[in-house]
Write an enzyme that holds these catalytic residues in place. Structure first.
Site, PDB file in Angstrom:
ATOM      1  N   GLY A  16       0.623  -1.447  -0.016  1.00 23.15           N
ATOM      2  CA  GLY A  16      -0.232  -0.036  -0.004  1.00 23.15           C
ATOM      3  C   GLY A  16       0.861   2.026  -0.097  1.00 23.15           C
ATOM      4  O   GLY A  16       0.852   2.294  -0.516  1.00 23.15           O
ATOM      5  N   SER A 141      -4.728 -12.613  -3.105  1.00 19.90           N
ATOM      6  CA  SER A 141      -3.702 -13.470  -3.135  1.00 19.90           C
ATOM      7  C   SER A 141      -3.568 -14.596  -4.116  1.00 19.90           C
ATOM      8  O   SER A 141      -4.878 -15.304  -4.181  1.00 19.90           O
ATOM      9  CB  SER A 141      -3.413 -13.325  -1.675  1.00 19.90           C
ATOM     10  OG  SER A 141      -2.639 -14.687  -1.331  1.00 19.90           O
ATOM     11  N   TYR A 166      -7.574 -17.068   6.124  1.00 22.73           N
ATOM     12  CA  TYR A 166      -7.097 -16.190   5.478  1.00 22.73           C
ATOM     13  C   TYR A 166      -7.187 -16.630   3.570  1.00 22.73           C
ATOM     14  O   TYR A 166      -7.687 -15.720   2.736  1.00 22.73           O
ATOM     15  CB  TYR A 166      -5.649 -15.890   5.471  1.00 22.73           C
ATOM     16  CG  TYR A 166      -4.797 -14.744   3.890  1.00 22.73           C
ATOM     17  CD1 TYR A 166      -4.616 -13.508   4.526  1.00 22.73           C
ATOM     18  CD2 TYR A 166      -4.239 -15.790   3.899  1.00 22.73           C
ATOM     19  CE1 TYR A 166      -4.697 -12.971   3.492  1.00 22.73           C
ATOM     20  CE2 TYR A 166      -3.373 -14.335   2.318  1.00 22.73           C
ATOM     21  CZ  TYR A 166      -3.510 -13.562   2.469  1.00 22.73           C
ATOM     22  OH  TYR A 166      -3.330 -12.460   1.593  1.00 22.73           O
TER      23      TYR A 166
END
Length: 285
Positions: A16, A141, A166
């Site tokens: 980011g 991801s 996740y």
């Protein structure tokens, strides 16, 4: 990107922060949307020093994606203060944390990585449409491959495996991209996702590495992992490149379109996840 306003969540570190640096260098006006304001102030100072006086404008704004109240407050302020949003980059993420819940009772990874960004995007959609041509960029991801959407236990109340959770949150990102792109067809808002690869960031702070293995891990990460700057290239590409201005609902890696597993583009599951996510975040149509 001069004259364009971009929101980057999780902009104070890792991918980011690197994305913010590159967009500023291109003249963009970047809003860093982050939870830890002390770290964000420090990161903003570093970014300003790195990019110099001729870069774009940098702003910081509080956003806690683990709080639906905070998401609402952030979006209310943005809608009130900003005449347009050209790009929304849903970048922030939590990786393999111990079992905890968000302020609203959701499993933390699913709550932040998916539900927080789901609500954020929903609340900013009208402004994005009015700003068209505009873009939504979703950072997923490759670990989505190990996730499954269990509609009976989205908050992992029956069983919690941090790696599986996740993967599920990242699979949810891709299904969200798929359904959002379908809903925004013809509006001038381009929606695409990306998988940045293995990047040296603090995302893995919850992963336990034995003390004796840490020097080797550090050496291996520098040799084989991408730098944050390398990891940010596809985010920047999807935010800026004219090549993807009319591309919709795709996933990219290393600035190239990727073929996803069928479970990441299942339209029936994507629609069901969307409907359930609306209920979970309290959206009433």
């Amino acid at each position: 990107m001069r004259g364009k306003t971009i929101i980057v969540t999780g902009a104070n570190s890792g991918i980011g922060k690197a994305t913010t640096v590159e967009l500023l260098r291109r003249g963009g006006r970047v809003i860093m949307a982050c939870r830890d304001m002390k770290r964000t102030e420090e990161a903003a100072q570093e970014i300003r020093l790195e990019t110099g006086p001729d870069s774009g404008e940098l702003l910081i704004k509080y956003l806690d994606l683990a709080s639906l109240k905070s998401v609402h407050s952030f979006c209310e302020d943005i809608i009130k203060e900003e005449p347009r949003i050209d790009v929304l980059i849903n970048n922030a993420g939590i990786y393999q944390c111990p079992y905890t819940r968000t302020e609203d009772g959701f499993e933390m990874q699913f709550g932040v990585n998916h539900l927080g960004h789901f609500l954020l995007t929903h609340l900013l959609l009208d402004l994005l449409k009015r700003s068209a041509p505009s873009r939504v960029v979703v950072v997923s991801s490759k670990l989505y491959k190990y996730g499954e959407i269990d509609f009976d236990d989205l908050s992992s109340e029956r069983r919690y495996d941090k790696a599986f959770a996740y993967g599920r949150s990242k699979l949810a990102n891709l299904l969200f991209t798929c359904e959002l792109a379908r809903r925004l067809e013809g509006t001038g808002v381009a929606v695409n996702a990306l998988t940045p690869g293995i990047v040296r960031t603090n995302l893995g702070r919850h992963v336990n590495i034995p003390l004796l293995a840490k020097p080797l891990w550090e050496l291996a990460s520098r040799a084989f992992f991408k730098s944050p700057e390398e990891g940010a290239q596809t985010s920047v590409y999807l935010a800026c490149s004219p090549d993807v201005e009319e591309v919709q609902g795709k996933c990219f890696a290393d600035c190239q379109e990727q073929k996803l597993l069928p479970k990441a583009t299942d339209q029936e599951v994507a629609r069901k996840l969307w409907d359930i996510s609306e209920v979970m975040v309290g959206i009433t149509m």
